[in-house]
Design a protein around this motif. Structure first.
Motif, short mmCIF file in Angstrom:
data_model
loop_
_atom_site.label_atom_id
_atom_site.label_comp_id
_atom_site.label_asym_id
_atom_site.label_seq_id
_atom_site.Cartn_x
_atom_site.Cartn_y
_atom_site.Cartn_z
N THR A 5 13.91 -132.64 61.60
CA THR A 5 15.08 -131.84 61.25
C THR A 5 15.68 -132.31 59.93
OG1 THR A 5 15.55 -131.46 63.58
CG2 THR A 5 17.34 -131.07 62.02
N VAL A 6 15.81 -133.62 59.75
CA VAL A 6 16.38 -134.16 58.51
C VAL A 6 15.51 -133.79 57.31
CG1 VAL A 6 16.91 -136.28 57.25
CG2 VAL A 6 17.61 -136.04 59.63
N ILE A 7 14.20 -133.94 57.48
CA ILE A 7 13.29 -133.60 56.37
C ILE A 7 13.39 -132.12 56.02
CG2 ILE A 7 10.85 -133.38 55.73
CD1 ILE A 7 10.33 -135.91 57.37
N THR A 8 13.43 -131.26 57.05
CA THR A 8 13.52 -129.81 56.82
C THR A 8 14.81 -129.44 56.11
OG1 THR A 8 12.20 -129.41 58.81
CG2 THR A 8 13.47 -127.56 57.93
N VAL A 9 15.94 -129.97 56.60
CA VAL A 9 17.23 -129.66 56.00
C VAL A 9 17.29 -130.17 54.56
CG1 VAL A 9 19.70 -130.14 56.10
CG2 VAL A 9 18.46 -129.59 58.19
N THR A 10 16.85 -131.40 54.36
CA THR A 10 16.88 -131.99 53.01
C THR A 10 16.01 -131.19 52.04
OG1 THR A 10 17.20 -134.19 53.98
CG2 THR A 10 16.48 -134.09 51.68
N ALA A 11 14.80 -130.85 52.48
CA ALA A 11 13.89 -130.09 51.61
C ALA A 11 14.47 -128.72 51.26
CB ALA A 11 12.54 -129.92 52.30
N ASN A 12 15.04 -128.04 52.25
CA ASN A 12 15.63 -126.72 51.99
C ASN A 12 16.79 -126.81 51.01
OD1 ASN A 12 13.92 -125.17 53.57
ND2 ASN A 12 15.11 -125.50 55.43
N LEU A 13 17.65 -127.82 51.18
CA LEU A 13 18.80 -127.97 50.28
C LEU A 13 18.35 -128.33 48.86
CD1 LEU A 13 21.32 -129.86 52.60
CD2 LEU A 13 21.42 -127.47 51.87
N ILE A 14 17.35 -129.19 48.76
CA ILE A 14 16.84 -129.57 47.42
C ILE A 14 16.26 -128.36 46.70
CG2 ILE A 14 15.06 -130.89 46.21
CD1 ILE A 14 15.51 -133.12 48.27
N LEU A 15 15.45 -127.58 47.42
CA LEU A 15 14.86 -126.38 46.82
C LEU A 15 15.93 -125.38 46.43
CD1 LEU A 15 11.75 -125.88 49.16
CD2 LEU A 15 11.77 -126.75 46.82
N VAL A 68 6.22 -114.27 61.39
CA VAL A 68 5.25 -114.27 62.48
C VAL A 68 5.37 -115.54 63.32
CG1 VAL A 68 2.78 -114.37 63.01
CG2 VAL A 68 3.62 -112.74 61.32
N LEU A 69 5.40 -116.68 62.62
CA LEU A 69 5.47 -117.95 63.35
C LEU A 69 6.79 -118.09 64.12
CD1 LEU A 69 3.93 -120.34 60.68
CD2 LEU A 69 2.81 -119.36 62.67
N ALA A 70 7.89 -117.75 63.47
CA ALA A 70 9.20 -117.90 64.11
C ALA A 70 9.37 -116.93 65.27
CB ALA A 70 10.30 -117.69 63.07
N LEU A 107 9.90 -126.14 66.64
CA LEU A 107 9.09 -125.89 65.44
C LEU A 107 9.73 -124.87 64.50
CD1 LEU A 107 5.54 -125.65 67.07
CD2 LEU A 107 6.49 -127.58 65.79
N GLY A 108 10.70 -124.10 64.98
CA GLY A 108 11.31 -123.03 64.19
C GLY A 108 11.78 -123.45 62.81
N PRO A 109 12.57 -124.52 62.68
CA PRO A 109 13.05 -124.93 61.35
C PRO A 109 11.93 -125.24 60.37
CG PRO A 109 14.31 -126.00 63.08
CD PRO A 109 13.17 -125.32 63.76
N ASN A 110 10.80 -125.72 60.89
CA ASN A 110 9.69 -126.05 59.98
C ASN A 110 9.15 -124.81 59.27
OD1 ASN A 110 9.84 -128.73 60.87
ND2 ASN A 110 8.48 -128.32 62.60
N TYR A 111 9.18 -123.68 59.97
CA TYR A 111 8.65 -122.46 59.38
C TYR A 111 9.47 -121.99 58.18
CZ TYR A 111 6.43 -122.39 64.00
OH TYR A 111 5.75 -122.72 65.13
#
Length: 707
Positions: free
Chosen positions: A6-16, A179-181, A200-204
């Motif tokens: 979750t932390v990696i997903t949130v951080t990556a989304n915010l950085i992008l 599709v994945l979500a 897995l939802g946030p990863n998509y």
């Protein structure tokens, strides 16, 4: 582990999101994107808490928050698509207002028990129970998904180049994410009550955010197509196989065995494992072929094309041949709408266009020389806004390949857009970068070949011209020598004879002074006629000399052609009567011409005298005159012996004498009269011609400009 993901997903989304926003904070697309990144991050956090609590009240609260954020997320994606990469001005404000109301209503509704009424705990897993408004929420999600896809597909069809690739990339990322979500966070939860895959939802979301980020930040999407194509195929493969396995296991365990026996589970798992094992490779190949068609539909073998072009350049000698053949190959292999060679030389520009070009490329040598930095490829989609980019956009030039050798800059190979609207990929740029130097050398060799060929042709033409001039000069010398001989012969005979006659008759006149006056008068008349013939001959010789030297003078004035004709008739009536020939005129009034009076009289006299000379007794000579358009045409017609067709070419030539007919006595003359008459008429701005029928007579006609 879940907290790390979750932390990696949130951080990556915010950085992008920050990367895109800082790229251009004033752009609406960038602002909407960071809003989407924030919503996705919030959704990831809420999703984490909804899965980590075992308190039913706490869990249903977080699930409702997740649903509310989900409604905002789909709305943000829809509005991002409306403004990606540029705003769609065709969307009416009433639609935006309606959607905002729907978004607010759905978001608030998601926080109530109407979407998910409560949660239950079974097998240490919390399962939300759908409420009566879940179809409404499903309609909201489906409509926003469909709307987003429709908007992007429309933009994909209308766009070209880099814009088309940006839209395609977002559409691809969106499709994979949806599709994945949809499968793991909605379909399994609602239909099968399976919540173990919800984490897995946030990863998509990283797939969508990464795809859109790359599409916005990059102007040209190179180098990662293979990675993306394979990632998509493997992701879809895992989803399909996972769905088959989990769905099959659920159906077998729940509907067939209805018991949880290890043997049944083992048999079912074994059967499904065998199915997966046997279907994995065929399904993988099918998905790879499908993704290859999407990402590599314009693929070509760079090395093979370069080899073909090298052979073409080696076997083409002329500049026109090598450029035409190269353009044909390039437009075919790269699927171009058009391509153009713009090659400059010392004075001008050489344009060669492919057969696909709808309209000629209007460029000057100055336009080519002003194109910046000829040492690198000019790619329209990568250039900053500038006058040069505006110029290339106006001329529909998508890419310019510089053509230069060590000696000098030759010009450009100018390429239009691809037929499919695709951009120029990394393969295209590398291919053209390799081709440029080779092509420059080939074009330089072709130019040198043409220069040598032109020099050889020029040399041959000069030699031929010099040879022709020598031959012509030799012919002129021969003719001059012949004319000289003829002149000496004529002068020695025709000038000597009249003078001898004058001398003899004068001597006779003197010796017979004592006789009757009538005899003396007759002798003196003969002497006068011979003298006049000699004077006329000398005058003709002088006229010929002046004509050939270009020194004959004309003094044009307004004169009455009818008066001149009547005057000639009057002067020659006695001569005609002596031969029993009728001489008259048929002339209309108002025949004013602009010509030299004395020379017109001379022409009329020459032609009329000739007509009388070659007309037998009881014949007729008629002088006619009439106005014809802007000229006056005068015709001397006779009923004489006529002229043979093969003799017509001799007329109007110097010393061009014809043999007399059998019914007419042999006539004396030099043959200069018609030659002089023709030159006088033409110098006066008119034309002369003859019509003749042997045995019936002739018609000599000439024109003069009317005044």
């Amino acid at each position: 582990m879940d907290i790390v993901i979750t932390v990696i997903t949130v951080t990556a989304n915010l950085i992008l999101g920050l990367i895109v926003f800082l790229k251009n904070p004033k752009r609406k697309t960038n602002r909407l994107f960071i809003v989407l990144a924030l919503i996705v991050s919030a959704w990831s956090i809420a999703n984490y808490f909804s899965l980590k609590t075992f308190n039913l009240d706490e869990a249903i609260k977080w699930i409702r928050i997740v649903m509310a954020i989900t409604s905002l997320m789909f709305a943000a994606i829809l509005h991002l698509s409306l403004n990606f990469p540029e705003s769609d001005r065709s969307i009416k404000k009433i639609f935006i207002l309606f959607d905002v109301v729907w978004i607010v209503a759905t978001t608030l509704l998601s926080l109530t028990p109407l979407v998910f009424s409560h949660a239950t705990l079974a097998n240490e897993a919390i399962t939300p129970i759908p409420g009566p408004a879940i179809p409404f929420f499903g309609l909201y999600v489906a409509s926003h998904i469909i709307g987003t896809i429709v908007i992007l597909i429309k933009k994909l069809r209308k766009s070209v180049g880099a814009v088309r690739e940006q839209v395609r990339f977002m559409l691809l990322g969106l499709a994979v994410t949806y599709v994945l979500a949809f499968i793991t966070t909605f379909l399994f939860v609602v239909l099968f009550k399976i919540t173990s895959l919800v984490f897995l939802g946030p990863n998509y979301t990283l797939i969508l955010i990464s795809a859109v980020t790359y599409a916005i930040v990059k102007h040209r999407l190179f180098d990662i197509r293979l990675v993306i194509a394979r990632s998509v195929s493997y992701s879809l493969l895992l989803v399909i196989l996972g769905s088959i396995y989990s769905g099959g296991l659920f159906i077998v365990s729940s509907l067939i065995t209805k018991t949880s026996t290890p043997a049944a589970s083992l048999i079912s798992s074994t059967i499904l494992a065998l199915i997966i094992a046997y279907t994995f490779q065929p399904l993988r190949s099918l998905l790879e072929k499908t993704t290859d068609k999407i990402f590599f539909k314009e693929r070509y073998d760079t090395e093979a094309v370069l080899n073909t072009l090298s052979k073409t350049m080696a076997t083409s000698l002329t500049l026109g041949d090598v450029t035409a053949r190269i353009l044909t190959i390039i437009t075919h292999e790269l699927r171009l709408t058009d391509a153009t060679f713009a090659i400059i030389n010392d004075k001008d520009i050489y344009i060669v266009e492919s057969q696909h070009h709808d309209k000629p490329l209007d460029m000057t040598k100055g336009d080519i020389e002003k194109m910046a930095d000829p040492e690198k490829l000019l790619i329209l989609d990568e250039m900053e806004e500038s006058p040069l980019k505006d110029f290339m956009r106006k001329k529909e030039i998508s890419l310019a390949v510089p053509l230069l050798t060590k000696q000098h800059f030759m010009g450009f190979l100018l390429l239009g857009e691809k037929s499919s609207g695709e951009i120029f990929f990394d393969q295209d740029v590398n291919f053209l970068s390799i081709l440029g130097p080779e092509l420059s050398v080939a074009l330089q060799n072709a130019q040198r070949f043409e220069e040598i060929s032109r020099f050889n042709i020029t040399l041959q033409e000069e030699v031929k011209k010099a040879t022709g001039e020598l031959e012509s000069a030799n012919e002129k010398l021969k003719k001059l020598d012949q004319v000289k001989d003829e002149f000496i012969s004529i002068a020695s005979h025709d000038l000597r004879s009249p003078m001898a006659t004058v001398k003899n008759y004068i001597w006779l006149a003197r010796s017979e002074l004592g006789k009757a006056d009538t005899k003396a008068k007759k002798d003196l008349d003969i002497a006068l006629e011979s003298t006049e013939h000699g004077i006329s001959l000398v005058a003709d010789m002088l006229d010929v000399s002046r004509i050939e030297a270009g020194r004959i003078e004309l003094n044009p004035e307004k004169l009455d052609a009818k008066h001149e004709i009547e005057l000639v008739v009057e002067e020659l009536k006695k001569q005609a009567a002596d031969k029993q020939i009728t001489l008259n005129s048929e002339v209309k009034s108002d025949l004013s011409v602009n010509a030299d009076k004395e020379r017109v009289h001379q022409v009329l006299t020459n032609l009329t005298v000739n007509a009388i000379k070659f007309t037998p007794a009881n014949g007729k000579v008629t002088i006619m005159g009439f106005k014809k358009e802007k000229t006056i045409e005068i015709t001397i017609a006779d009923t004489g012996i006529g002229i043979k067709k093969e003799d017509l070419g001799k007329l109007f030539t110097k010393f061009g004498k014809l043999e007399s007919g059998t019914n007419v006595p042999s006539t004396q003359g030099t043959g200069l009269g018609l030659f002089i008459s023709k030159n006088i008429v033409e110098l006066s701005g008119g034309k002369i011609r003859v019509e003749s029928t042997p045995g019936k007579g002739s018609k000599f006609s000439f024109t003069l400009p009317s005044s």
